[in-house]
Design a protein around this motif. Structure first.
Motif, mmCIF file in Angstrom:
data_model
loop_
_atom_site.group_PDB
_atom_site.id
_atom_site.type_symbol
_atom_site.label_atom_id
_atom_site.label_comp_id
_atom_site.label_asym_id
_atom_site.label_seq_id
_atom_site.Cartn_x
_atom_site.Cartn_y
_atom_site.Cartn_z
ATOM 1 N N ASN A 94 -21.695 -13.349 18.451
ATOM 2 C CA ASN A 94 -21.417 -12.159 17.434
ATOM 3 C C ASN A 94 -23.442 -11.562 17.499
ATOM 4 O O ASN A 94 -23.727 -10.463 16.876
ATOM 5 C CB ASN A 94 -21.363 -13.121 16.407
ATOM 6 C CG ASN A 94 -20.335 -13.090 15.658
ATOM 7 O OD1 ASN A 94 -19.969 -12.158 15.577
ATOM 8 N ND2 ASN A 94 -20.090 -14.160 15.105
ATOM 9 N N LYS B 67 -8.186 1.258 22.763
ATOM 10 C CA LYS B 67 -9.915 0.982 22.692
ATOM 11 C C LYS B 67 -10.102 2.008 24.370
ATOM 12 O O LYS B 67 -11.113 2.867 23.944
ATOM 13 C CB LYS B 67 -9.779 -0.323 23.077
ATOM 14 C CG LYS B 67 -9.616 -0.955 21.689
ATOM 15 C CD LYS B 67 -9.615 -2.419 22.050
ATOM 16 C CE LYS B 67 -9.269 -3.882 21.230
ATOM 17 N NZ LYS B 67 -9.013 -5.021 20.981
ATOM 18 N N ASN C 253 -10.380 -0.927 16.271
ATOM 19 C CA ASN C 253 -11.701 -0.805 15.333
ATOM 20 C C ASN C 253 -12.206 -2.223 14.558
ATOM 21 O O ASN C 253 -13.361 -2.424 14.236
ATOM 22 C CB ASN C 253 -11.458 -0.035 14.278
ATOM 23 C CG ASN C 253 -11.232 1.553 14.895
ATOM 24 O OD1 ASN C 253 -12.082 1.735 15.442
ATOM 25 N ND2 ASN C 253 -10.407 1.874 14.765
ATOM 26 N N LEU C 254 -11.645 -3.270 14.888
ATOM 27 C CA LEU C 254 -12.498 -4.940 15.002
ATOM 28 C C LEU C 254 -13.238 -4.558 15.604
ATOM 29 O O LEU C 254 -13.902 -4.794 16.847
ATOM 30 C CB LEU C 254 -11.046 -5.449 14.739
ATOM 31 C CG LEU C 254 -11.492 -7.554 14.692
ATOM 32 C CD1 LEU C 254 -11.601 -6.935 12.996
ATOM 33 C CD2 LEU C 254 -10.304 -8.167 14.748
ATOM 34 N N ILE C 255 -14.470 -5.197 14.747
ATOM 35 C CA ILE C 255 -15.776 -6.326 16.169
ATOM 36 C C ILE C 255 -15.444 -6.861 15.660
ATOM 37 O O ILE C 255 -15.986 -8.057 16.486
ATOM 38 C CB ILE C 255 -17.135 -5.450 15.107
ATOM 39 C CG1 ILE C 255 -16.906 -3.811 14.859
ATOM 40 C CG2 ILE C 255 -18.008 -5.860 15.705
ATOM 41 C CD1 ILE C 255 -18.498 -3.304 14.293
ATOM 42 N N THR C 256 -15.714 -7.678 14.804
ATOM 43 C CA THR C 256 -15.471 -9.652 14.472
ATOM 44 C C THR C 256 -15.216 -9.460 13.236
ATOM 45 O O THR C 256 -14.708 -9.806 12.376
ATOM 46 C CB THR C 256 -17.409 -10.124 14.728
ATOM 47 O OG1 THR C 256 -17.004 -11.785 14.816
ATOM 48 C CG2 THR C 256 -18.167 -9.454 13.418
ATOM 49 N N LEU C 257 -15.168 -11.537 13.222
ATOM 50 C CA LEU C 257 -14.277 -12.339 11.649
ATOM 51 C C LEU C 257 -15.071 -13.586 12.015
ATOM 52 O O LEU C 257 -15.539 -13.602 12.590
ATOM 53 C CB LEU C 257 -13.028 -12.130 11.825
ATOM 54 C CG LEU C 257 -11.869 -12.215 12.883
ATOM 55 C CD1 LEU C 257 -11.976 -13.590 13.177
ATOM 56 C CD2 LEU C 257 -10.543 -11.931 13.166
ATOM 57 N N MET D 35 -21.492 0.029 12.073
ATOM 58 C CA MET D 35 -20.779 -0.963 12.033
ATOM 59 C C MET D 35 -20.323 -1.536 9.919
ATOM 60 O O MET D 35 -21.821 -0.941 9.374
ATOM 61 C CB MET D 35 -20.604 -1.964 11.797
ATOM 62 C CG MET D 35 -22.128 -3.092 11.646
ATOM 63 S SD MET D 35 -22.370 -4.653 12.833
ATOM 64 C CE MET D 35 -21.735 -5.480 11.910
ATOM 65 N N ALA E 135 -13.059 -11.195 19.037
ATOM 66 C CA ALA E 135 -12.226 -11.632 17.677
ATOM 67 C C ALA E 135 -11.177 -12.655 17.986
ATOM 68 O O ALA E 135 -11.192 -13.443 17.723
ATOM 69 C CB ALA E 135 -12.475 -10.517 16.851
ATOM 70 N N GLN F 87 -15.482 -1.385 13.077
ATOM 71 C CA GLN F 87 -16.752 0.070 12.936
ATOM 72 C C GLN F 87 -16.317 0.826 12.240
ATOM 73 O O GLN F 87 -15.614 1.096 11.210
ATOM 74 C CB GLN F 87 -16.267 0.799 14.462
ATOM 75 C CG GLN F 87 -16.113 0.204 15.348
ATOM 76 C CD GLN F 87 -16.128 0.663 16.805
ATOM 77 O OE1 GLN F 87 -16.557 1.788 16.949
ATOM 78 N NE2 GLN F 87 -15.605 0.397 18.262
ATOM 79 N N HIS G 235 -7.620 -4.210 15.010
ATOM 80 C CA HIS G 235 -7.755 -4.929 16.570
ATOM 81 C C HIS G 235 -8.651 -3.558 17.502
ATOM 82 O O HIS G 235 -9.436 -3.634 18.071
ATOM 83 C CB HIS G 235 -6.643 -5.075 17.819
ATOM 84 C CG HIS G 235 -6.076 -6.720 17.085
ATOM 85 N ND1 HIS G 235 -6.806 -7.274 17.588
ATOM 86 C CD2 HIS G 235 -4.770 -6.713 17.712
ATOM 87 C CE1 HIS G 235 -6.158 -8.905 17.310
ATOM 88 N NE2 HIS G 235 -4.997 -8.311 16.976
ATOM 89 N N GLN H 144 -16.116 -6.253 21.550
ATOM 90 C CA GLN H 144 -16.397 -7.281 20.328
ATOM 91 C C GLN H 144 -15.051 -7.373 20.034
ATOM 92 O O GLN H 144 -14.799 -8.037 19.322
ATOM 93 C CB GLN H 144 -17.556 -7.506 19.091
ATOM 94 C CG GLN H 144 -17.442 -7.713 18.497
ATOM 95 C CD GLN H 144 -18.280 -9.141 19.280
ATOM 96 O OE1 GLN H 144 -19.279 -9.254 20.139
ATOM 97 N NE2 GLN H 144 -18.262 -10.767 18.406
ATOM 98 N N SER H 145 -14.267 -6.260 19.867
ATOM 99 C CA SER H 145 -13.197 -6.337 19.396
ATOM 100 C C SER H 145 -12.171 -7.520 20.173
ATOM 101 O O SER H 145 -11.830 -7.511 19.274
ATOM 102 C CB SER H 145 -12.600 -4.722 19.147
ATOM 103 O OG SER H 145 -12.128 -4.074 20.794
#
Lengths: 506, 118, 89
Positions: A206, A70, C68-72, C36, A236, C9, C66, A232-233
């Motif tokens: 969020n 990252k 490229n993850l933004i939210t869940l 996104m 999560a 992303q 992880h 934000q990654s």
């Protein structure tokens, strides 16, 4: 990304178990209570720390590997930003105000969260909990650093970025975020987890990082998009941790339910007040807007928050006490804040402006029941006064809420034409609040909030004693540069001039 | 309710009147006049007469509202905190019972150019 | 039933991942927003290592998500082969 994944001997569940259980031990020559002195006083009962499960099961080697990845992506974009006149590629210089508020109010919060999780990681007894808190502490300091680093590129060219940490401590609109984190850090470890893991991560980030950062992309600001999404990654994982922590407390003992519910009520409302800043950034400060604050709330507040509370109902948790009042405030808050920022623009370390016809038409489309009825008439009057050479400036200082520390700009939930006044007397002193939600928080722990350092009353005490110019010096606010209206500001002049130079050869 | 703590928890408020060098804070708000985003914080000596308070700092702050010139101070309705209140204009704030951090609300029925009714 | 979602992303690394998620979750709704991609699904969403590997043409460790993850949203259930988001118990 790595093409060669080495042959795995263990699955992730086993590797995680070795990290979080086999590396821990039972103390022999000191008692459990001596080692973990902060676990009992909040009233939360835990019987079996081993029931703690981190669903992501990240081990340290994987954590370093992916966080390193990252960072490499982040710095590639930051370099490109610096090498390609990134400071000129934004849609309009007005956008910078949103970044200034972010840097002054939010980034210091990341640092506070780092300190808080370092402490929580020490104070919790379970090995799984300790590992998760330590990872989050590292994440949070990374967020503070990457945000400050990314925005330092703008500090080379524009005003208002130069003293963010002093602005965090001394300016008035930042105190909503500062007091949120101070309150959380002054709480015990379990309440801290609800404050940050649940309220800040699940309810707030969020809304802060997803639609706002997508908006940053829309406005050509790739540096901010990158730190936003990169942060934000991690969120999560943090949200999952916050949710896991709530479930863990509720499953451990039925006596925990009323305590957890009280914290959910408190921290939802405190978080919602911090979102006031975000709503204004979204509706007024992005020259090109992806979605309105109202639309973002529908997705991440109503739908996602609603799904969460429906799930927690399994344990007997009800939606937060202030949920209904929050719903009534959605169509008003960004307008109330922006009108406040505009009229107190002598005291902001960012610029504000009167919305254009285009902006106002967009706002009336997005807020059909409130904008034309309540807010357009005020902006019209303010614009007329400006055109007549009598710019509307409010030199009165504002009454602040003893809890959230914002100016009391909010109206009655059921009467948008009347400011909401709430007050109480405690040990002979009068205290004021912006809302029932903030008054409730105070009344549950008055001893805590009587100590609040409120920026406006403070202005009339030592060392400033009511001298506005002395206050500006003390708050590192450069009059005529950092504050005031955007039109005619140094930021506007420079942005327009440099952009002209960047797009032509003369 | 009380704060959960591991030791006696008792700290001084930060805004005690003795910190204001002989002055006190009075908050003031004009009902249904929302051009002003929040109630005003005014810092004055407690021996200021109510008249001097109203015609001085308060009137100055309100002057930029289009209704300000039409305020009739004698028929205006007042509230102190949550209670109705009839000020004695020639007495001091202290004699009017306006304590440190008290909120004074002003109501001028019928005078309302900008704020829509709910 | 409440929706679960995941947001990634929008970039070259996630394109084949998103295609795999679409293939494994016919009920999912894919929204492409600036920078996104958000994928919503009623109640449950599965992300399978095998489908992603077929799409990518290389080995894929699910924890690479992880980066490229933004939210869940939803409860997370993860093992070596599959990551599931769900609200049911």
């Amino acid at each position: 990304m790595d093409m060669k994944t080495p042959e795995k001997k263990l699955g992730i569940k086993e590797r995680y178990r070795y990290l979080t259980r086999d590396l821990a031990w039972e103390p022999s020559y000191r008692s459990h209570d001596e080692i973990y002195p902060y676990l009992a006083y909040e009233g939360i009962k835990i019987h079996d720390w081993d029931k703690w499960e981190d669903p992501f099961r990240l081990t340290m080697d994987a954590y370093w590997k992916y966080q390193g990845e990252k960072e490499r992506k982040f710095y590639a974009i930051i370099d490109a930003h610096a090498q390609n006149n990134g400071h000129l590629n934004i849609t309009d210089g007005r956008y910078l105000s949103a970044l200034k508020i972010f840097l002054q109010a939010i980034s210091p919060g990341e640092y506070a969260a780092h300190k808080g999780f370092s402490r929580a990681g020490r104070e919790f007894a379970g090995a799984g909990t300790q590992v998760a808190c330590q990872m989050q502490a590292l994440d949070e300091i990374r967020h503070a650093q990457t945000q400050i680093h990314a925005l330092s590129n703008y500090n080379k060219y524009y005003n208002g970025f130069h003293a963010f940490s002093d602005h965090r401590d001394r300016i008035w609109y930042t105190s909503v975020a500062r007091s949120f984190f101070d309150d959380a850090m002054a709480a015990g470890p379990f309440e801290f987890m609800i404050a940050i893991g649940f309220s800040f991560e699940y309810v707030l980030t969020n809304l802060l990082f997803v639609p706002f950062m997508s908006g940053a992309a829309y406005n050509g600001d790739m540096a901010t998009v990158t730190f936003g999404f990169s942060a934000q990654s991690d969120e999560a994982r943090h949200m999952t941790l916050g949710l896991e922590c709530i479930k863990f407390m509720l499953e451990q003992d039925p006596d925990n339910l009323p305590i957890v519910q009280k914290w959910i009520d408190k921290w939802f409302w405190r978080g919602f007040r911090v979102l006031g800043l975000v709503s204004t950034m979204m509706d007024y400060m992005l020259p090109k807007r992806v979605m309105s604050w109202r639309e973002a709330w529908e997705i991440y507040g109503v739908e996602n928050g609603g799904a969460l509370f429906k799930d927690l109902a399994f344990y007997g948790i009800r939606p937060p006490k202030g949920w209904e009042d929050a719903g009534k405030a959605i169509d008003h808050m960004s307008h109330q804040f922006m009108l406040g920022f505009y009229q107190w623009r002598f005291g902001t370390a960012f610029h504000s402006w009167i919305p254009s016809d285009d902006d106002m038409n967009w706002l009336s489309q997005k807020y059909p029941t409130t904008f034309d009825k309540y807010y357009r008439p005020r902006w019209d009057y303010i614009r007329k006064a400006e055109a007549e050479g009598k710019p509307f400036k409010n030199f009165g200082l504002a009454k602040l809420c003893q809890c959230c520390q914002l100016p009391c700009v909010f109206t009655e939930p059921d009467d948008p034409s009347q400011l909401c006044h709430r007050q109480t007397t405690y040990k002979g002193e009068i205290y004021h609040f912006c809302s029932d939600g903030c008054q409730d928080v105070f009344e549950n722990e008055p001893e805590k909030y009587v100590q609040a350092w409120l920026p406006m009353p403070q202005l009339f005490q030592d060392p400033v004693n009511g001298d506005l110019a002395a206050w500006m010096d003390w708050a590192f606010l450069t009059d005529g540069k950092d504050n005031g209206e955007y039109p005619g500001s140094g930021d506007q002049l420079n942005f327009d001039r440099w952009r002209g130079l960047a797009t032509s050869n003369t | 309710m009380t704060v959960a703590a591991r030791a006696p928890y008792d700290f001084k408020p930060r805004d005690l009147v003795e910190n204001f060098h002989g002055k006190q804070i009075v908050y003031a708000s004009w009902d249904r006049h929302l051009l002003f985003a929040a109630p005003f914080l005014i810092c004055v000596p407690p021996d200021t007469t109510f008249r001097a308070f109203v015609e001085g700092p308060l009137a100055q702050l309100l002057a930029i509202d289009p209704d300000a010139a039409a305020i009739d101070w004698t028929t205006a309705e007042w509230q102190k905190g949550n209670d109705a209140f009839t000020p004695d204009f020639d007495q001091s704030l202290a004699a009017n019972g306006i304590a440190h951090k008290e909120l004074i609300r002003l109501r001028t029925p019928g005078l309302n150019s900008i704020t829509a009714a709910a | 039933m409440s929706s679960v979602f995941i947001a990634l992303q929008a970039n070259e690394e996630t394109r084949p991942i998103i295609e795999a998620i679409e293939a494994d979750n016919p009920q999912a709704r894919v929204s492409r927003e600036p920078a996104m991609v958000k994928i919503d699904a009623p109640g449950r969403l599965v992300i399978r290592k095998q489908t992603i590997e077929e799409n990518l043409g290389r080995d894929f460790d699910l924890q690479e998500l992880h980066v490229n993850l933004i939210t869940l949203s939803g409860h997370v259930d993860e093992d070596d082969d599959m990551l599931t988001l769900h609200w049911d118990r």
